[in-house]
Scaffold this motif. Structure first.
Motif, PDB file in Angstrom:
ATOM      1  N   VAL A 122       0.828  -1.197   0.000  1.00 37.39           N
ATOM      2  CA  VAL A 122       0.000   0.000   0.000  1.00 37.39           C
ATOM      3  C   VAL A 122       0.859   1.242   0.000  1.00 37.39           C
ATOM      4  O   VAL A 122       0.581   2.226  -0.648  1.00 37.39           O
ATOM      5  CB  VAL A 122      -0.951  -0.013   1.215  1.00 37.39           C
ATOM      6  N   ASN A 161      -5.428   7.461   1.862  1.00 40.38           N
ATOM      7  CA  ASN A 161      -5.174   6.145   2.438  1.00 40.38           C
ATOM      8  C   ASN A 161      -3.965   5.467   1.842  1.00 40.38           C
ATOM      9  O   ASN A 161      -3.540   4.427   2.324  1.00 40.38           O
ATOM     10  CB  ASN A 161      -6.390   5.224   2.262  1.00 40.38           C
ATOM     11  N   VAL A 162      -3.376   6.016   0.808  1.00 36.67           N
ATOM     12  CA  VAL A 162      -2.166   5.429   0.240  1.00 36.67           C
ATOM     13  C   VAL A 162      -0.988   6.385   0.354  1.00 36.67           C
ATOM     14  O   VAL A 162       0.019   6.202  -0.303  1.00 36.67           O
ATOM     15  CB  VAL A 162      -2.373   5.016  -1.229  1.00 36.67           C
ATOM     16  N   SER A 182      -8.862   2.469 -11.930  1.00 34.37           N
ATOM     17  CA  SER A 182      -9.241   2.812 -10.570  1.00 34.37           C
ATOM     18  C   SER A 182      -8.098   2.522  -9.600  1.00 34.37           C
ATOM     19  O   SER A 182      -7.454   1.472  -9.685  1.00 34.37           O
ATOM     20  CB  SER A 182     -10.481   2.002 -10.171  1.00 34.37           C
ATOM     21  N   HIS A 183      -7.831   3.446  -8.682  1.00 35.84           N
ATOM     22  CA  HIS A 183      -6.682   3.327  -7.797  1.00 35.84           C
ATOM     23  C   HIS A 183      -6.706   2.052  -6.964  1.00 35.84           C
ATOM     24  O   HIS A 183      -5.738   1.287  -6.946  1.00 35.84           O
ATOM     25  CB  HIS A 183      -6.610   4.547  -6.869  1.00 35.84           C
ATOM     26  N   ASP A 184      -7.825   1.789  -6.244  1.00 40.33           N
ATOM     27  CA  ASP A 184      -7.887   0.605  -5.395  1.00 40.33           C
ATOM     28  C   ASP A 184      -7.794  -0.681  -6.208  1.00 40.33           C
ATOM     29  O   ASP A 184      -7.140  -1.642  -5.795  1.00 40.33           O
ATOM     30  CB  ASP A 184      -9.177   0.608  -4.567  1.00 40.33           C
ATOM     31  N   LEU A 202      -4.196  -1.267  -7.069  1.00 36.99           N
ATOM     32  CA  LEU A 202      -3.471  -1.832  -5.932  1.00 36.99           C
ATOM     33  C   LEU A 202      -3.652  -3.340  -5.865  1.00 36.99           C
ATOM     34  O   LEU A 202      -2.687  -4.101  -5.735  1.00 36.99           O
ATOM     35  CB  LEU A 202      -3.974  -1.220  -4.622  1.00 36.99           C
ATOM     36  N   ASP A 203      -4.911  -3.781  -5.959  1.00 31.63           N
ATOM     37  CA  ASP A 203      -5.207  -5.212  -5.876  1.00 31.63           C
ATOM     38  C   ASP A 203      -4.598  -5.974  -7.042  1.00 31.63           C
ATOM     39  O   ASP A 203      -4.049  -7.075  -6.876  1.00 31.63           O
ATOM     40  CB  ASP A 203      -6.727  -5.439  -5.858  1.00 31.63           C
TER      41      ASP A 203
END
Length: 242
Positions: free
Chosen positions: A14, A39-40, A123-125, A128-129
């Motif tokens: 993260v 959050n990142v 999309s950012h999240d 990340l995944d």
């Protein structure tokens, strides 16, 4: 005059991936920061790691390639917090891409964007995944384009964001696909406080017969918009000659 010729896992991920939003085209003088979600964000202490500028010992007698990996991130953007992208003439550029283009201004050579057949999430999240799953699976994403006449290049500047304290997995594909024996590889990275981690050693392991410059350029995302002088000074210390 022509200048110079051719995972701990989850928490670290993260922190690291926040540094590497990528997209866009051409650099200019009016770079402005664009932020990522809070959050990142890296802590203030780690974000202090900015530019690593140890002089390299690269000497070239031929052409230069500037290869970089870039993933456009299309959401989660405001204009207040720590910068992960820059805006040039109204266009959002990825940090590593922007640095790559600044390097080209200094040394000339050809730009090559390392792209994959499978598109990364915007999309950012989701990104990340996606990047985490690639790391866990030790994936080798298929590349969408090939270097034309790789033997023509003696020096390869190699740029990438620090993802999960590692190379993005497409960089593994790239470095396993080409044989850069006898060539000089000059790494540069953009990050949220993690610097190079061990990515230079990874490049050395993947290309044991190449000269990998250890004094690569490491730029914090917060410093990218003002990186022109850092790039200029770093390149001047590389001793790359035409």
């Amino acid at each position: 005059m022509k200048k110079f010729a051719a995972v701990f896992l989850s928490a670290v991920m993260v922190l690291s991936l926040a540094a590497c939003n990528e997209s866009g085209q051409t650099p200019a003088s009016s770079a402005q920061p664009v932020s990522t979600p809070s959050n990142v964000e890296e802590s203030a202490a780690t974000a202090e790691n900015e530019t690593s500028q140890q002089p390299g010992q690269a000497t070239s007698g031929g052409n230069i390639l500037i290869a970089y990996f870039s993933v456009p991130e299309t959401d989660g953007v405001d204009t207040v917090a720590g910068a992960s992208r820059v805006v040039v003439d109204g266009e959002v550029l990825g940090n590593s891409q922007y640095i790559a283009q600044l390097i080209q201004q200094e040394v000339g050579g050809d730009l090559f964007r390392i792209e994959t057949v499978r598109q990364y999430p915007g999309s950012h999240d989701a990104l990340l995944d996606f990047a985490y799953n690639e790391l866990v699976e030790d994936a080798r994403p298929e590349l969408a384009a090939q270097i034309q006449n790789p033997d023509d290049y003696d020096v390869i500047f190699l740029g990438y964001p620090n993802w999960n304290s590692d190379l993005p997995m497409p960089l593994y594909t790239f470095l396993e696909q080409y044989d850069f024996s006898g060539k000089t590889i000059v790494p540069f990275t953009t990050h949220g406080g993690s610097g190079f981690s061990r990515t230079i050693q990874t490049i050395q392991a993947l290309q044991p017969n190449a000269t990998v410059v250890e004094g690569g350029l490491s730029i914090s995302r917060n410093s990218v918009p003002d990186a022109q002088d850092d790039v200029t000074n770093w390149v001047a210390g590389l001793n790359i000659t035409q």
